[in-house]
Design a protein around this motif. Structure first.
Motif, mmCIF file in Angstrom:
data_model
loop_
_atom_site.group_PDB
_atom_site.id
_atom_site.type_symbol
_atom_site.label_atom_id
_atom_site.label_comp_id
_atom_site.label_asym_id
_atom_site.label_seq_id
_atom_site.Cartn_x
_atom_site.Cartn_y
_atom_site.Cartn_z
ATOM 1 N N ALA A 160 0.837 -1.202 0.000
ATOM 2 C CA ALA A 160 0.000 0.000 0.000
ATOM 3 C C ALA A 160 0.868 1.246 0.000
ATOM 4 O O ALA A 160 0.591 2.222 -0.719
ATOM 5 C CB ALA A 160 -0.921 -0.001 1.214
ATOM 6 N N ALA A 161 1.946 1.240 0.796
ATOM 7 C CA ALA A 161 2.840 2.396 0.868
ATOM 8 C C ALA A 161 3.452 2.698 -0.492
ATOM 9 O O ALA A 161 3.400 3.835 -0.975
ATOM 10 C CB ALA A 161 3.934 2.139 1.900
ATOM 11 N N ALA A 162 4.017 1.689 -1.145
ATOM 12 C CA ALA A 162 4.672 1.892 -2.441
ATOM 13 C C ALA A 162 3.680 2.334 -3.508
ATOM 14 O O ALA A 162 3.961 3.242 -4.300
ATOM 15 C CB ALA A 162 5.376 0.607 -2.878
ATOM 16 N N LEU A 163 2.499 1.717 -3.516
ATOM 17 C CA LEU A 163 1.533 1.973 -4.591
ATOM 18 C C LEU A 163 0.728 3.250 -4.399
ATOM 19 O O LEU A 163 -0.040 3.626 -5.290
ATOM 20 C CB LEU A 163 0.596 0.777 -4.747
ATOM 21 C CG LEU A 163 1.263 -0.508 -5.254
ATOM 22 C CD1 LEU A 163 0.230 -1.619 -5.407
ATOM 23 C CD2 LEU A 163 1.981 -0.269 -6.573
ATOM 24 N N LEU A 164 0.914 3.948 -3.274
ATOM 25 C CA LEU A 164 0.314 5.279 -3.166
ATOM 26 C C LEU A 164 0.737 6.143 -4.345
ATOM 27 O O LEU A 164 -0.013 7.000 -4.819
ATOM 28 C CB LEU A 164 0.760 5.964 -1.863
ATOM 29 C CG LEU A 164 0.164 5.500 -0.541
ATOM 30 C CD1 LEU A 164 0.726 6.353 0.592
ATOM 31 C CD2 LEU A 164 -1.349 5.563 -0.543
ATOM 32 N N SER A 165 1.959 5.913 -4.822
ATOM 33 C CA SER A 165 2.523 6.728 -5.909
ATOM 34 C C SER A 165 1.790 6.541 -7.228
ATOM 35 O O SER A 165 1.946 7.351 -8.148
ATOM 36 C CB SER A 165 4.001 6.384 -6.113
ATOM 37 O OG SER A 165 4.156 5.013 -6.447
#
Length: 300
Positions: A160-165
């Motif tokens: 989730a953290a990485a794909l916020l971008s």
């Protein structure tokens, strides 16, 4: 010099293979509940040739695993798509049929769409006649641009953290998205290698301008004291790594070209940028090797 092309498939493959379990938990919890993660192996890359078009296509990620309470193996096929393609569902079916022909196992196909456009992607391929449905092929999908990013920031999930971008934020939310990403990274407390993977992935798709970075620092400084300190340490840590790497590359290029003047100018430019971001003279001296006197003159 030509712009370097981003290898989107490699980036997603690295992220999803490192955090396969977390990916399923985040987007497909029902699948996650059924998979036995004690039996997990990544299969070698498959290359299929399109005989008609004369092109070779690589399957992105194949995971061999089991379902809980079952002995037989299954295969999870994950395919990342960074551009729109009208025949994508056909390609997914061709991959499915060829993988089944080779492995003779149940295959769960999953497609991850990461392009910036809003587009309704099909999740099936149906071939039917008025008197018979010959094929009803379906696959799971994740359309990142359609996901409301704010709904994922409270989940302590590295994917989730990485794909916020790549989720559905507006241009005026870019600073806030990165701030929330950094807060998630602090909470996750990952080892350095995994943290670096997430940071590199995020920065590839969401890179702030210098002015935006300054505003980000200002917003971080207004956060709760302990959290602000942790987030700021993370920002400084990765900035310093980037600066050191930039200096090394500049020195290498300068040596290859025999231009010491170019190296010096590069260091001066880096020092100016660091001063603009509020670094003190001693830190700049330590990282660039420039004399303190020169840095002081730049500061004035």
């Amino acid at each position: 010099m030509a712009e370097q092309r981003t290898d989107h498939d490699r980036l997603f493959k690295e992220l999803l293979s490192t955090f396969f379990e977390e990916f399923l938990l985040l987007f497909f919890p029902k699948v996650y509940e059924q998979v036995d993660f004690h039996h997990l192996s990544f299969l070698s890359e498959e290359v299929f040739t399109d005989v008609i078009a004369g092109e070779k296509h690589r399957v992105d990620l194949l995971v061999e695993t089991k379902l809980k309470g079952e002995d037989g193996l299954i295969i999870v096929h994950m395919e990342h798509q960074s551009y729109t393609q009208s025949t994508f569902s056909e390609r997914m079916f061709i991959y499915f049929s060829r993988l089944f022909q080779k492995h003779r196992r149940r295959i769960l196909p999953i497609a991850i769409f990461s392009y910036d456009e809003h587009h309704d992607e099909p999740s099936s391929l149906i071939i039917r006649f008025p008197f018979l449905t010959v094929l009803d092929f379906r696959f799971l999908t994740v359309e990142l641009r359609k996901l409301p990013w704010r709904e994922y920031i409270r989940q302590d999930n590295p994917v989730a953290a990485a794909l916020l971008s790549k989720m559905g934020y507006n241009e005026d939310e870019r600073i806030e998205v990165k701030k929330e990403f950094l807060r998630m990274l602090v909470r996750l407390e990952l080892d350095e290698a995994r943290q670096r993977l997430l940071f590199g992935f995020f920065e590839t798709y969401l890179t702030l301008s210098e002015q935006e970075e300054i505003q980000l620092r200002n917003e971080v400084s207004q956060m709760e004291t302990k959290e602000a300190k942790q987030v700021m340490e993370l920002i400084v840590s990765y900035e310093q790594r980037g600066i050191k790497q930039g200096i090394k590359q500049g020195i290498k290029q300068g040596m290859e070209q025999g231009r010491k003047k170019g190296i010096e100018e590069g260091k001066m430019d880096i020092a100016k940028r660091m001063l603009a971001k509020g670094y003190n003279v001693e830190t700049i001296h330590e990282l660039t090797g420039l004399p303190i006197e020169k840095i002081e003159r730049l500061k004035k």
